[in-house]
Scaffold this motif. Sequence first.
Motif, PDB file in Angstrom:
ATOM      1  N   PHE A 171      -5.042  30.017  52.882  1.00  0.00           N
ATOM      2  CA  PHE A 171      -5.550  28.731  53.359  1.00  0.00           C
ATOM      3  C   PHE A 171      -5.583  27.772  52.175  1.00  0.00           C
ATOM      4  O   PHE A 171      -6.344  27.959  51.229  1.00  0.00           O
ATOM      5  CB  PHE A 171      -6.960  28.927  53.936  1.00  0.00           C
ATOM      6  CG  PHE A 171      -7.468  27.766  54.766  1.00  0.00           C
ATOM      7  CD1 PHE A 171      -6.890  26.507  54.728  1.00  0.00           C
ATOM      8  CD2 PHE A 171      -8.563  27.948  55.594  1.00  0.00           C
ATOM      9  CE1 PHE A 171      -7.368  25.459  55.494  1.00  0.00           C
ATOM     10  CE2 PHE A 171      -9.066  26.915  56.370  1.00  0.00           C
ATOM     11  CZ  PHE A 171      -8.470  25.662  56.312  1.00  0.00           C
ATOM     12  N   LEU A 172      -4.760  26.730  52.220  1.00  0.00           N
ATOM     13  CA  LEU A 172      -4.658  25.745  51.147  1.00  0.00           C
ATOM     14  C   LEU A 172      -5.631  24.597  51.408  1.00  0.00           C
ATOM     15  O   LEU A 172      -5.605  23.992  52.473  1.00  0.00           O
ATOM     16  CB  LEU A 172      -3.230  25.203  51.070  1.00  0.00           C
ATOM     17  CG  LEU A 172      -2.125  26.240  50.886  1.00  0.00           C
ATOM     18  CD1 LEU A 172      -0.750  25.560  50.905  1.00  0.00           C
ATOM     19  CD2 LEU A 172      -2.316  27.025  49.590  1.00  0.00           C
ATOM     20  N   GLY A 173      -6.471  24.282  50.421  1.00  0.00           N
ATOM     21  CA  GLY A 173      -7.493  23.261  50.622  1.00  0.00           C
ATOM     22  C   GLY A 173      -8.516  23.722  51.634  1.00  0.00           C
ATOM     23  O   GLY A 173      -8.820  23.042  52.610  1.00  0.00           O
ATOM     24  N   ALA A 174      -9.113  24.893  51.394  1.00  0.00           N
ATOM     25  CA  ALA A 174      -9.802  25.646  52.448  1.00  0.00           C
ATOM     26  C   ALA A 174     -11.170  25.108  52.835  1.00  0.00           C
ATOM     27  O   ALA A 174     -11.623  25.370  53.952  1.00  0.00           O
ATOM     28  CB  ALA A 174      -9.953  27.103  52.007  1.00  0.00           C
ATOM     29  N   ALA A 175     -11.866  24.405  51.944  1.00  0.00           N
ATOM     30  CA  ALA A 175     -13.246  23.968  52.229  1.00  0.00           C
ATOM     31  C   ALA A 175     -14.082  25.173  52.646  1.00  0.00           C
ATOM     32  O   ALA A 175     -14.182  26.139  51.901  1.00  0.00           O
ATOM     33  CB  ALA A 175     -13.263  22.851  53.249  1.00  0.00           C
ATOM     34  N   GLU A 176     -14.661  25.165  53.877  1.00  0.00           N
ATOM     35  CA  GLU A 176     -15.469  26.305  54.306  1.00  0.00           C
ATOM     36  C   GLU A 176     -14.628  27.435  54.891  1.00  0.00           C
ATOM     37  O   GLU A 176     -15.136  28.530  55.145  1.00  0.00           O
ATOM     38  CB  GLU A 176     -16.546  25.873  55.310  1.00  0.00           C
ATOM     39  CG  GLU A 176     -16.102  25.719  56.743  1.00  0.00           C
ATOM     40  CD  GLU A 176     -15.327  24.430  57.003  1.00  0.00           C
ATOM     41  OE1 GLU A 176     -14.736  24.299  58.090  1.00  0.00           O
ATOM     42  OE2 GLU A 176     -15.309  23.547  56.126  1.00  0.00           O
ATOM     43  N   GLY A 177     -13.342  27.208  55.132  1.00  0.00           N
ATOM     44  CA  GLY A 177     -12.450  28.275  55.568  1.00  0.00           C
ATOM     45  C   GLY A 177     -12.505  28.602  57.043  1.00  0.00           C
ATOM     46  O   GLY A 177     -12.020  29.659  57.468  1.00  0.00           O
ATOM     47  N   TYR A 178     -13.020  27.695  57.867  1.00  0.00           N
ATOM     48  CA  TYR A 178     -13.259  27.998  59.280  1.00  0.00           C
ATOM     49  C   TYR A 178     -12.004  28.514  59.986  1.00  0.00           C
ATOM     50  O   TYR A 178     -12.036  29.546  60.675  1.00  0.00           O
ATOM     51  CB  TYR A 178     -13.778  26.742  59.998  1.00  0.00           C
ATOM     52  CG  TYR A 178     -14.045  26.959  61.468  1.00  0.00           C
ATOM     53  CD1 TYR A 178     -15.294  27.388  61.900  1.00  0.00           C
ATOM     54  CD2 TYR A 178     -13.052  26.763  62.422  1.00  0.00           C
ATOM     55  CE1 TYR A 178     -15.543  27.612  63.250  1.00  0.00           C
ATOM     56  CE2 TYR A 178     -13.292  26.980  63.769  1.00  0.00           C
ATOM     57  CZ  TYR A 178     -14.543  27.408  64.170  1.00  0.00           C
ATOM     58  OH  TYR A 178     -14.779  27.642  65.504  1.00  0.00           O
ATOM     59  N   ASP A 196      -9.422  26.393  47.060  1.00  0.00           N
ATOM     60  CA  ASP A 196      -9.835  25.003  46.923  1.00  0.00           C
ATOM     61  C   ASP A 196     -10.153  24.766  45.456  1.00  0.00           C
ATOM     62  O   ASP A 196     -10.614  25.685  44.770  1.00  0.00           O
ATOM     63  CB  ASP A 196     -11.063  24.710  47.785  1.00  0.00           C
ATOM     64  CG  ASP A 196     -11.164  23.232  48.140  1.00  0.00           C
ATOM     65  OD1 ASP A 196     -11.003  22.890  49.321  1.00  0.00           O
ATOM     66  OD2 ASP A 196     -11.383  22.412  47.229  1.00  0.00           O
ATOM     67  N   TYR A 197      -9.907  23.564  44.970  1.00  0.00           N
ATOM     68  CA  TYR A 197     -10.175  23.362  43.545  1.00  0.00           C
ATOM     69  C   TYR A 197     -11.546  22.759  43.268  1.00  0.00           C
ATOM     70  O   TYR A 197     -11.839  22.391  42.134  1.00  0.00           O
ATOM     71  CB  TYR A 197      -9.061  22.594  42.855  1.00  0.00           C
ATOM     72  CG  TYR A 197      -8.828  21.139  43.193  1.00  0.00           C
ATOM     73  CD1 TYR A 197      -7.890  20.421  42.458  1.00  0.00           C
ATOM     74  CD2 TYR A 197      -9.495  20.470  44.209  1.00  0.00           C
ATOM     75  CE1 TYR A 197      -7.629  19.084  42.738  1.00  0.00           C
ATOM     76  CE2 TYR A 197      -9.239  19.151  44.491  1.00  0.00           C
ATOM     77  CZ  TYR A 197      -8.307  18.457  43.749  1.00  0.00           C
ATOM     78  OH  TYR A 197      -8.050  17.135  44.015  1.00  0.00           O
ATOM     79  N   HIS A 236     -11.260  36.528  50.304  1.00  0.00           N
ATOM     80  CA  HIS A 236     -11.339  36.203  48.886  1.00  0.00           C
ATOM     81  C   HIS A 236     -11.332  34.685  48.741  1.00  0.00           C
ATOM     82  O   HIS A 236     -10.681  33.996  49.524  1.00  0.00           O
ATOM     83  CB  HIS A 236     -10.143  36.761  48.106  1.00  0.00           C
ATOM     84  CG  HIS A 236      -9.948  38.238  48.255  1.00  0.00           C
ATOM     85  ND1 HIS A 236      -9.465  38.833  49.400  1.00  0.00           N
ATOM     86  CD2 HIS A 236     -10.151  39.244  47.373  1.00  0.00           C
ATOM     87  CE1 HIS A 236      -9.388  40.135  49.227  1.00  0.00           C
ATOM     88  NE2 HIS A 236      -9.800  40.416  48.009  1.00  0.00           N
ATOM     89  N   TYR A 237     -12.032  34.198  47.727  1.00  0.00           N
ATOM     90  CA  TYR A 237     -12.033  32.749  47.472  1.00  0.00           C
ATOM     91  C   TYR A 237     -11.576  32.487  46.038  1.00  0.00           C
ATOM     92  O   TYR A 237     -12.128  33.045  45.093  1.00  0.00           O
ATOM     93  CB  TYR A 237     -13.434  32.150  47.681  1.00  0.00           C
ATOM     94  CG  TYR A 237     -13.391  30.708  48.157  1.00  0.00           C
ATOM     95  CD1 TYR A 237     -12.850  29.704  47.349  1.00  0.00           C
ATOM     96  CD2 TYR A 237     -13.858  30.358  49.410  1.00  0.00           C
ATOM     97  CE1 TYR A 237     -12.786  28.387  47.792  1.00  0.00           C
ATOM     98  CE2 TYR A 237     -13.805  29.045  49.866  1.00  0.00           C
ATOM     99  CZ  TYR A 237     -13.259  28.070  49.057  1.00  0.00           C
ATOM    100  OH  TYR A 237     -13.196  26.769  49.489  1.00  0.00           O
ATOM    101  N   ILE A 238     -10.559  31.622  45.909  1.00  0.00           N
ATOM    102  CA  ILE A 238     -10.038  31.231  44.597  1.00  0.00           C
ATOM    103  C   ILE A 238     -10.327  29.747  44.386  1.00  0.00           C
ATOM    104  O   ILE A 238     -10.021  28.923  45.247  1.00  0.00           O
ATOM    105  CB  ILE A 238      -8.523  31.469  44.508  1.00  0.00           C
ATOM    106  CG1 ILE A 238      -8.190  32.945  44.670  1.00  0.00           C
ATOM    107  CG2 ILE A 238      -7.968  30.939  43.193  1.00  0.00           C
ATOM    108  CD1 ILE A 238      -6.706  33.230  44.689  1.00  0.00           C
ATOM    109  N   VAL A 239     -10.938  29.428  43.253  1.00  0.00           N
ATOM    110  CA  VAL A 239     -11.158  28.028  42.885  1.00  0.00           C
ATOM    111  C   VAL A 239     -10.099  27.657  41.854  1.00  0.00           C
ATOM    112  O   VAL A 239     -10.152  28.072  40.699  1.00  0.00           O
ATOM    113  CB  VAL A 239     -12.577  27.815  42.316  1.00  0.00           C
ATOM    114  CG1 VAL A 239     -12.774  26.348  41.898  1.00  0.00           C
ATOM    115  CG2 VAL A 239     -13.630  28.223  43.340  1.00  0.00           C
TER     116      VAL A 239
END
Length: 348
Positions: A171-178, A196-197, A236-239
């Motif tokens: 998910f690119l630019g995921a925010a909360e990932g809904y 998300d950055y 997983h979450y990548i910043v």
Amino acid sequence: MEILQSNTDHYFYSEDDFGRTELTPSYRVDLRNPMNEHLDKFINANLVSDWSQLTWKEVGKPYEVKTVAKEKREWENENGPMSVKKSWEFFNRSFHEWFVKDVPKEISKAKQKAWRYLSRFQMSEVKKALGETLRLSLWNYAHRIEDGIWDPRGKRALFEGLDVNRPRILFLGAAEGYEAMQLYAMYPGGEVVLVDYDEFCRTDRFGTFPESYPFLGTNPATGQPKVWYKDQMNIHYIVDDIRNLPFGKEFDIVISVGLLEHFPDEHKPEVLDWHRRFLKPGGYVIMTTPRYQLKSLLFYKIMADVMNHTYRELMDIRQMGLYVYEGGFEILRHGFIKVHNGIVARPR
């Protein structure tokens, strides 16, 4: 990559609640239509039969939202032009504040303030309180009553029928990932990577996403509908900046929600290439953008101080599809749901 999961084991909803919908103070729970029998009510597809014959002269360019949030104007008056990253940081914090509001309580408080100021003939304060009441009422309608921002039934209609098994989802630019969580519920057993950055998206927008929110999906053991929760998913979450990601072509699904419309035309080919860069052969790209419609125009006008920190366009599905087609993709499914255009595509 850091795995973010909760230890919560108290789930408020189960398969016994199929067909049910109810309002919490902040959002709607919707467990209606668990078998997705009525997809035509939520997405109108195949408006264009041959994308190669469509031209920009025929469809026109998207509508650019030019109203700017007050806090962005004030910041720029002191500091000069706001960078894209800083704009996103402002937007994420402002937008998230609305997701966590007890909306009925806040509406009641705003109305009480308006009456109190009116009784004192403090007309400038009355105007502010009425403006806050209007924004809260619009948010209540758009997010809680209509469920137009998350739109689970519409999103499931868009995601239906993908030929994947235990997919890896990026998910690119995921925010909360809904949307990636909704995809995982429908196609369980794989992996979700949210990118998300803005660190705030990881810690707050995703980190505080309600553990009790039920996603309608599939039981892989039976093929029957099942209720899924965030902490049951492999996430997983990548910043980081998307351009820095170390991945090759290794994902079955690459998704973005409200990303393409934040880039002027000269940058859209690069954005589309991000989706292709990480996709396995035969994988799916899924993209949405906000629809060009009267409801959306009013929303971005009235909610400007919440929403309008970055470059933003509103498109119809033909405009969005033409960008995607000219970016080298075969469009497999296209249409619109409540407030979004939606496309499922593959590289040509």
